[in-house]
Design a protein around this motif. Structure first.
Motif, short mmCIF file in Angstrom:
data_model
loop_
_atom_site.label_atom_id
_atom_site.label_comp_id
_atom_site.label_asym_id
_atom_site.label_seq_id
_atom_site.Cartn_x
_atom_site.Cartn_y
_atom_site.Cartn_z
N GLU A 54 49.28 -47.75 -84.06
CA GLU A 54 48.79 -47.96 -85.42
C GLU A 54 49.67 -47.24 -86.44
O GLU A 54 49.95 -47.78 -87.51
N ILE A 55 50.11 -46.04 -86.09
CA ILE A 55 51.02 -45.30 -86.99
C ILE A 55 52.32 -46.07 -87.14
O ILE A 55 52.84 -46.22 -88.25
N LEU A 56 52.85 -46.55 -86.03
CA LEU A 56 54.10 -47.30 -86.06
C LEU A 56 53.97 -48.54 -86.93
O LEU A 56 54.87 -48.84 -87.73
N GLU A 57 52.87 -49.25 -86.83
CA GLU A 57 52.65 -50.43 -87.67
C GLU A 57 52.64 -50.06 -89.15
O GLU A 57 53.18 -50.79 -89.99
N LYS A 58 52.02 -48.92 -89.48
CA LYS A 58 52.00 -48.48 -90.87
C LYS A 58 53.41 -48.14 -91.35
O LYS A 58 53.79 -48.47 -92.48
N LEU A 59 54.21 -47.49 -90.51
CA LEU A 59 55.58 -47.13 -90.88
C LEU A 59 56.43 -48.38 -91.08
O LEU A 59 57.21 -48.46 -92.04
N LEU A 60 56.28 -49.35 -90.20
CA LEU A 60 57.08 -50.57 -90.29
C LEU A 60 56.66 -51.44 -91.47
O LEU A 60 57.43 -52.27 -91.94
N ALA A 61 55.45 -51.25 -91.95
CA ALA A 61 54.97 -52.02 -93.10
C ALA A 61 55.66 -51.58 -94.40
O ALA A 61 55.66 -52.34 -95.38
N TYR A 62 56.28 -50.43 -94.41
CA TYR A 62 56.95 -49.94 -95.62
C TYR A 62 58.23 -50.69 -95.93
O TYR A 62 58.67 -50.72 -97.07
N SER A 63 58.85 -51.29 -94.93
CA SER A 63 60.12 -51.98 -95.16
C SER A 63 60.29 -53.12 -94.16
O SER A 63 60.22 -52.90 -92.95
N GLN A 64 60.56 -54.30 -94.69
CA GLN A 64 60.80 -55.46 -93.83
C GLN A 64 62.11 -55.26 -93.05
O GLN A 64 62.21 -55.64 -91.89
N GLU A 65 63.09 -54.65 -93.69
CA GLU A 65 64.37 -54.38 -93.02
C GLU A 65 64.17 -53.45 -91.83
O GLU A 65 64.73 -53.68 -90.74
N LEU A 66 63.37 -52.42 -92.01
CA LEU A 66 63.09 -51.50 -90.91
C LEU A 66 62.38 -52.22 -89.77
O LEU A 66 62.70 -52.02 -88.60
N ARG A 67 61.42 -53.08 -90.09
CA ARG A 67 60.69 -53.83 -89.07
C ARG A 67 61.63 -54.73 -88.27
O ARG A 67 61.59 -54.76 -87.05
N GLU A 68 62.50 -55.47 -88.96
CA GLU A 68 63.42 -56.38 -88.28
C GLU A 68 64.37 -55.63 -87.36
O GLU A 68 64.62 -56.04 -86.23
#
Length: 157
Positions: A54-68
């Motif tokens: 859940e923490i990781l999902e919140k972190l990745l939600a801050y930036s689409q570039e980071l998620r990709e």
């Protein structure tokens, strides 16, 4: 991956929650997604009980570039761990043109050393035991003082 996280983190204000959360939970971004803990713990940063996923999902939600880039990193990590060299290098060659310059530099290095990486993945040889033995010898010879170990007395050596 860490350099990309820092680059994205620096886009936020240093006092913002996003900046502090990316700084505090940096290990979750680098960790293998299969090895993330599913236990809930109270996280003061988020003021709630959360799992690492859940923490990781919140972190990745801050930036689409980071998620990709995180998803690409996890896919590369999977192929590397499963020793699927063909898929590993195909993925690198397909994505090298559309990734962050930090990743491009790393990918170019991987492609330059492709034969070495393929040997490491395909051959059953490892120098882990040799490195461990060398480390023990070095620690005994130097007394470990330079690395913070207590000196070894002559009786126990």
């Amino acid at each position: 991956m860490n350099r990309l996280r820092i680059q994205i983190m620096n886009r936020f204000d240093r006092k913002s929650h996003e900046y502090k959360e990316l700084k505090r939970y940096w290990r979750l971004i680098q960790q293998d997604s299969c090895k993330l803990s599913h236990k809930r713990f109270y996280r003061p940063t988020f003021c709630s009980h959360l799992t690492n996923n859940e923490i990781l999902e919140k972190l990745l939600a801050y930036s689409q570039e980071l998620r990709e880039h995180y998803e690409l990193y996890q896919l590369l990590l999977f192929h590397f761990q499963e020793k699927q060299t063909d898929h590993y290098f195909e993925l690198i060659e397909e994505t090298i043109s559309c990734v962050n310059p930090i990743f491009q530099t790393v990918f170019k290095t991987f492609l330059e050393d492709k034969d070495k990486t393929m040997n490491a993945l395909e051959l059953p040889y490892s120098n882990a035991k040799l490195e461990a033995t060398n480390n023990q010898i070095t620690r005994r010879l130097t007394g470990g003082l330079s690395r913070g170990y207590k000196p070894i007395s002559p009786a126990s050596a």
